[in-house]
Design a protein around this motif. Structure first.
Motif: not given
Ligand code: ADP
Ligand code: MG
Lengths: 468, 240
Positions: B86-87, B89-90, B94, B97-99, B101-103, B106, B130, B146, B150
């Motif tokens: 995963l990220y 720094n997030f 976070q 949230d990003y994944f 949104r990709l799914a 929103r 983090r 995650i 979805k």
């Protein structure tokens, strides 16, 4: 969705330690460089005006035209205001061109000749920082753009959704570029502000335009490395490999190609050394002077009987004769020097052009030459200045010779006091912006093409990238 | 529903990754694919996600051919990968949230994310930390969260329990059971047959790219797992 990807990319970048490091280093370097550029320019401007005044005073204090001709005039090269950001060869070439009857004018007394240790380090101007430091940052921001996401497993995770690959790479490219711009734009805007408020910097309208074009070129240059980084990161399966490949490419582009081009050009188009050229000129000068003295002696001997009869008439004729002879000799010397010089310049020009054009395949060279042309601190500007001084020389010689002839009273041997009010002045027509722009078009073009090629390469590679 | 018809993958170097797999995972079913390292489990999942093209055969998600229309098919599948970093720094939130949104999700709030993260057993203190300092198990939980967010009809999990402690492992299995009960098709690869047996409706045994045996939960009930383990992990497969 594109917005989410861009937002994530920016957030991911600006929360990383490398961003803080880049931001700090960029700010410090850019501000220091512009600050030193501005102070240097101020000092040089001051020196320049002082030199002008000193020259004038010096000329005016001469007792007669004979000594005036003896010291000649000095033409000073004015510092270029955009040298504050692109120093070019300002420090390396001379700042003064002495013009006198005998020698062929040349620029002497460069900053490096009085302080050679500077030559080792070169100027820390904005162009240098962009060329070396910021290009590395562009690589730092992109080398793991794709391959890093693969290694973290986030690429698989992202692509397990109905996310088109082209959307993903576009988002990453835009987001990545914005995050590279942030640490650049702030110090760059600050440095523009410095240029705007610094008391000794006066940018004319055209200079602003030139400055804008220089900045545009900086961004294009960084975009080349950015898109190259994206491309390599979409063609490698390990980020360490990507980084090594990019570092190697950087060394070749920034260090090797420009130097190699110069070596290749000097081998392919050799030119005579400066010593050979000077020796040739000196030999001719001596020969002409000897011949001149001989002819003058012969003439006087021939005229001896006449002189006894009519001393007053002889006096006038002698004056006229000497003046004509002097003029004739000088123009012979000038013509010969000009011929040698033309030949030399032609050869040197050919070599220079070859070196420049060879090295231009590297965007680092394109940046160097392009920005120097735009800042008017490049080799061409120097050549133009020298050419203008050389074409000024015959104008000046003609004037001083005529003054010299007029002023001698051969009867009394007295010489009239001087006046330099009607002395012709050296003028340098600055290169027009359209002309500079025309000459930098290949550089802009080359960078644009490279960006396009690398970006399309990255795009196409990513569509087929193995995400596992 | 997940379906493989004669699905085959031969890698460029000639290595057979998956050999004529035919399989159906119905809604409301947990299928556990069991096999040693290199048996072909990940290859199967990669084929279902169109990360690699099949040599022959078809993978279908909700009846959509994955290789022909990958984007449409992927709308209906959640994926938990074997080892996702995963990220770093997030924060957990976070990343989630990003994944999401990709799914395509929103409108979720921070409370929604908190709810899901609690459900997978992540401690509250970790939500806003983090991810780079997370343990493997914590990251695995986040990965599962995650997939949960979805909320797709099909779930593919590649060795999801490998990083989890016993307590978390149990909680995780409970979550899977809940999903099954809500009608999802679950395909999980694992080499932990003892845990898989607790929840699986069917178990497949795979070796060298071939599905060599399939048992229902009922058939497994009386079987000696240690025997099976030895038989299918260490011996040559019975000659067909
Ligand atoms: N990219 C690849 N190229 C060649 N062979 C591969 C590749 N990926 C996997 N394999 C081979 O395919 C077989 C199945 O691998 P995999 O599906 O990863 O096994 P598992 O997930 O069950 O451990 C292994 O023999 C492996 O070596
Ligand atoms: Mg695997």
């Amino acid at each position: 969705m594109l917005r989410d990807i861009i937002r994530k990319e920016i957030l991911d970048n600006i929360t990383s330690p490398k961003f803080v490091f880049t931001f700090l280093l960029c700010t410090i370097l850019i501000l220091v460089s512009v600050y030193t550029g501005v102070t240097n320019y101020g000092a040089e401007r001051k020196e320049y005006t002082a030199a002008l005044a000193l020259n004038k005073k010096n000329l005016e204090s001469q007792p007669n035209y004979n000594s005036l001709a003896g010291i000649g005039v000095k033409v000073n090269k004015p510092p270029q205001v955009l040298g504050t950001v692109v120093n070019g060869i300002e420090e390396a070439v001379g700042r003064v061109a002495p013009v006198n009857i005998a020698a062929d004018p040349n620029l002497i007394d460069s900053k490096y000749s009085s302080n050679p240790v500077f030559a080792v380090f070169g100027p820390l101007d904005l162009m240098f920082i962009v060329k070396i430091v910021l290009s590395l940052f562009a690589i730092l921001f992109t080398y793991d753009a794709i391959v890093g996401e693969k290694e973290r497993g986030t690429l698989k995770l992202a692509l397990s959704n109905d996310v088109p690959r082209d959307r993903l790479i576009l988002g990453k490219a835009i987001g990545g570029y914005i995050s590279l711009l942030i640490p650049l734009l702030i110090p760059l805007l600050l440095s523009l502000l410095i240029l705007l408020i610094a008391p000794n910097i006066h940018l004319a309208g055209q200079d602003w335009l030139r400055l804008l074009l220089i900045f545009l070129m900086f961004f294009l240059y960084l975009s080349v490395f950015f898109s190259l980084g994206l491309f390599v990161s979409a063609r490698t399966s390990r980020s360490s490999t990507s980084f090594l490949v990019l570092l190697f490419a950087w060394v070749v582009i920034v260090m090797v190609i420009p130097k190699l081009a110069v070596i290749v050009a000097s081998q392919a188009r050799p030119i005579p050394s400066v010593h050979e050229v000077t020796a040739k000129k000196d030999a001719f000068l001596q020969q002409i002077q000897q011949e001149g003295q001989k002819t003058a002696r012969e003439w006087i001997q021939q005229q001896q009987t006449e002189a006894a009869k009519d001393p007053k008439g002889f006096q006038d004729r002698l004056r006229k004769y000497i003046e004509d002879l002097q003029q004739d000799l000088t123009s012979q010397i000038d013509a010969n020097n000009a011929a040698i010089e033309r030949d030399y310049q032609l050869k040197k020009g050919a070599q220079q052009t070859l070196a420049v054009n060879l090295s231009r395949v590297s965007p680092a060279s394109a940046l160097t030459f392009g920005s120097m042309t735009l800042a008017r601190t490049g080799v061409d500007e120097f050549d133009r200045f020298l050419a203008s001084v050389r074409s000024y020389k015959p104008v000046y010689t003609k004037w001083i010779n005529s003054k010299f002839g007029e002023s001698i009273n051969f009867q009394t041997g007295e010489m009239a006091t001087i006046s330099i009010d009607d002395m012709p002045q050296h003028v340098l027509e600055p290169e027009r912006l359209s002309r500079s722009l025309l000459r930098t078009l290949p550089d802009f073009g080359l960078m644009a093409v490279m960006i396009l090629v690398f970006f399309v390469g990255a795009y196409a590679s990513f569509l087929r990238y193995d995400v596992r | 529903m997940l379906e493989a018809i004669d699905l085959t993958k031969r890698y460029e170097d000639g290595m057979i990754g998956l050999d004529s797999l035919t399989l159906k995972v119905e809604p409301g079913e947990i299928f556990c694919m069991f096999g040693a390292n290199g048996a072909g489990k990940t290859t199967t999942i990669n084929l279902f996600l169109d990360f690699i093209p099949p040599t022959s055969g078809t993978a279908l998600i909700e009846g959509i051919d994955v290789h022909k229309d990958p984007l449409k098919a992927k709308r209906h599948v959640s994926f938990v990968s074997e080892n996702v970093m995963l990220y770093g720094n997030f924060t957990a939130v976070q990343n989630l949230d990003y994944f999401s949104r990709l799914a395509g999700k929103r409108s979720l709030t921070k409370a929604d994310y908190g709810e899901v993260l609690t459900r997978v057993g992540l401690q509250k203190e970790a939500f806003d930390r983090r991810v780079k300092n997370f343990s493997k198990g914590m990251r695995q939980k986040l990965g599962i969260a995650i997939a949960l967010v979805k909320d797709a009809a099909n779930i593919l999990l590649d060795e999801p329990t490998s990083g989890l402690d016993p307590q978390s492992g149990r909680e995780f299995l409970e979550t899977l059971v809940q999903m099954r009960d809500r009608g999802k098709s679950v395909f999980m690869s694992t080499h932990d047959i003892f845990r898989a047996k607790l929840i699986a409706d069917r178990v497949g045994f795979m070796r060298k790219g071939r599905l060599v045996m399939m048992k229902t939960a009922k058939e497994l009930e009386g079987a000696d797992l240690t025997d099976l383990y030895i038989q299918y992990m260490e011996e040559e497969p019975p000659v067909a």
